[in-house]
Design an enzyme around this catalytic site. Structure first.
Site, PDB file in Angstrom:
ATOM      1  N   ASP A   2       0.882  -1.159   0.000  1.00 14.74           N
ATOM      2  CA  ASP A   2       0.000   0.000   0.000  1.00 14.74           C
ATOM      3  C   ASP A   2       0.925   1.215   0.000  1.00 14.74           C
ATOM      4  OD1 ASP A   2      -2.318   1.607   0.266  1.00 14.74           O
ATOM      5  OD2 ASP A   2      -2.047   1.680   2.436  1.00 14.74           O
ATOM      6  N   LEU A   3       0.386   2.396  -0.196  1.00 14.23           N
ATOM      7  CA  LEU A   3       1.216   3.601  -0.227  1.00 14.23           C
ATOM      8  C   LEU A   3       1.132   4.397   1.077  1.00 14.23           C
ATOM      9  CD1 LEU A   3       3.038   5.594  -1.768  1.00 14.23           C
ATOM     10  CD2 LEU A   3       0.962   6.625  -2.716  1.00 14.23           C
ATOM     11  N   ASP A   4      -0.047   4.956   1.331  1.00 16.44           N
ATOM     12  CA  ASP A   4      -0.222   5.805   2.512  1.00 16.44           C
ATOM     13  C   ASP A   4      -0.106   4.995   3.798  1.00 16.44           C
ATOM     14  OD1 ASP A   4      -0.642   7.914   0.834  1.00 16.44           O
ATOM     15  OD2 ASP A   4      -2.822   7.828   0.936  1.00 16.44           O
ATOM     16  N   THR A  41       1.034  10.232   3.935  1.00 16.94           N
ATOM     17  CA  THR A  41       0.348  11.400   3.381  1.00 16.94           C
ATOM     18  C   THR A  41      -0.992  11.609   4.066  1.00 16.94           C
ATOM     19  OG1 THR A  41      -0.675  10.086   1.630  1.00 16.94           O
ATOM     20  CG2 THR A  41       1.440  11.114   1.123  1.00 16.94           C
ATOM     21  N   LYS A  95      -9.102   5.788   5.934  1.00 14.05           N
ATOM     22  CA  LYS A  95      -7.880   5.068   5.550  1.00 14.05           C
ATOM     23  C   LYS A  95      -8.195   3.892   4.630  1.00 14.05           C
ATOM     24  CE  LYS A  95      -4.418   5.994   9.091  1.00 14.05           C
ATOM     25  NZ  LYS A  95      -3.525   5.376  10.085  1.00 14.05           N
ATOM     26  N   SER A 153      -2.383   0.796  -4.400  1.00 17.96           N
ATOM     27  CA  SER A 153      -2.889   1.984  -3.710  1.00 17.96           C
ATOM     28  C   SER A 153      -4.155   2.499  -4.359  1.00 17.96           C
ATOM     29  CB  SER A 153      -1.832   3.099  -3.732  1.00 17.96           C
ATOM     30  OG  SER A 153      -2.365   4.310  -3.225  1.00 17.96           O
ATOM     31  N   ALA A 154      -5.122   2.876  -3.529  1.00 23.69           N
ATOM     32  CA  ALA A 154      -6.372   3.443  -4.036  1.00 23.69           C
ATOM     33  C   ALA A 154      -6.186   4.889  -4.485  1.00 23.69           C
ATOM     34  CB  ALA A 154      -7.451   3.375  -2.945  1.00 23.69           C
ATOM     35  N   LYS A 202     -11.028  -1.420  -1.625  1.00 23.98           N
ATOM     36  CA  LYS A 202     -10.750  -2.296  -0.497  1.00 23.98           C
ATOM     37  C   LYS A 202     -11.915  -2.177   0.506  1.00 23.98           C
ATOM     38  CE  LYS A 202      -5.899  -1.037  -1.147  1.00 23.98           C
ATOM     39  NZ  LYS A 202      -4.747  -0.307  -0.606  1.00 23.98           N
ATOM     40  N   GLU A 243       0.042  -3.556   4.499  1.00 26.06           N
ATOM     41  CA  GLU A 243      -1.012  -2.560   4.656  1.00 26.06           C
ATOM     42  C   GLU A 243      -1.031  -1.983   6.067  1.00 26.06           C
ATOM     43  OE1 GLU A 243      -3.552  -0.941   3.424  1.00 26.06           O
ATOM     44  OE2 GLU A 243      -3.928  -1.729   1.408  1.00 26.06           O
ATOM     45  N   ASP A 244      -1.589  -0.775   6.200  1.00 27.39           N
ATOM     46  CA  ASP A 244      -1.764  -0.188   7.529  1.00 27.39           C
ATOM     47  C   ASP A 244      -3.232   0.016   7.876  1.00 27.39           C
ATOM     48  OD1 ASP A 244      -2.220   1.997   5.728  1.00 27.39           O
ATOM     49  OD2 ASP A 244      -1.856   3.382   7.393  1.00 27.39           O
TER      50      ASP A 244
END
Length: 220
Positions: free
Chosen positions: A10-12, A18, A46, A117-118, A148, A172-173
């Site tokens: 995932d990104l964030d 961010t 999130k 990432s979404a 997701k 993922e977070d």
């Protein structure tokens, strides 16, 4: 026996944080709509798509029926414009602890790296972090029909990396993200709260605890 073929990030909250920029952009829009919006409310967004995030904010303000679909899309676009302005200040210094080394070690081992990432702004964020070239494939959020916890985005990455889902580690977070990884039949690494991410196979408090050696041992 499983064979590790890919890491899917995932990104964030995993590669960079961010979340603060998203929060500020959503808070500004919510304020314009007369809706109170707190950091606690922001936690609900999130791993959620832009339009779905807007729906949550409208629900908080009991204004779900106040706008047409076209108006909602314009509101989401307005939020994104502000967010894009904010993320222009991102630099490699914003890469979360341990991630740069982890990516380098994965590359060195000849294992593929994907991004699930979404965020439609993922390429711009990775460019600011100087990590764009580290990824073998990035899902295009514009082409993903289901957000997701639906596994579609993780399955899309696996398919384009030409690897089997069961041979992937997803990181993922967010609760919805971990659920998406598990529904894709992948090994799930959660970053954050044990209570929130209890469906993950392994949970770490922060990215600083991640290492290639540790993750590959957990997978096997």
């Amino acid at each position: 026996m499983r064979k590790l073929e890919a890491f899917i990030f995932d990104l964030d909250g995993v590669i960079t944080d961010t979340a603060e920029y998203h929060y500020l952009a959503w808070k500004e829009l919510a304020g314009e709509l007369g809706i109170p919006f707190t950091r606690e409310d922001n936690e609900r967004l999130k791993g959620v798509s832009r339009l779905d995030s807007l729906e949550i904010i409208l629900e908080i303000g009991s204004k779900q029926q106040a706008f047409t679909q076209e108006e909602k899309e314009l509101l989401a676009k307005k939020k994104n414009t502000h967010y894009v302005d904010l993320i222009k200040q991102i630099t490699p210094d914003d890469i979360l602890p341990g991630i740069k080394t982890l990516l380098e070690d994965i590359k060195r081992a000849g294992i593929k790296i994907g991004l699930a990432s979404a965020s439609k702004n993922a390429p711009a964020v990775l460019k600011g972090l100087n990590l764009l070239e580290e990824f073998d494939y990035m899902a295009d959020a514009n082409l993903i029909a289901h957000g997701k916890p639906d596994p579609e985005i993780f399955l899309d990455v696996a398919e384009n990396l030409k690897v089997k889902p069961e041979n992937c580690i997803g990181i993922e977070d967010a609760k919805a993200g971990v659920q998406a990884i598990k529904r894709a039949n992948m090994f799930a690494i959660g970053i954050g709260s044990t209570n929130l991410l209890r469906e993950a196979d392994i949970i770490y408090a922060s990215t600083s605890e991640l290492s290639f050696e540790k993750l590959t041992k957990e997978f096997c």
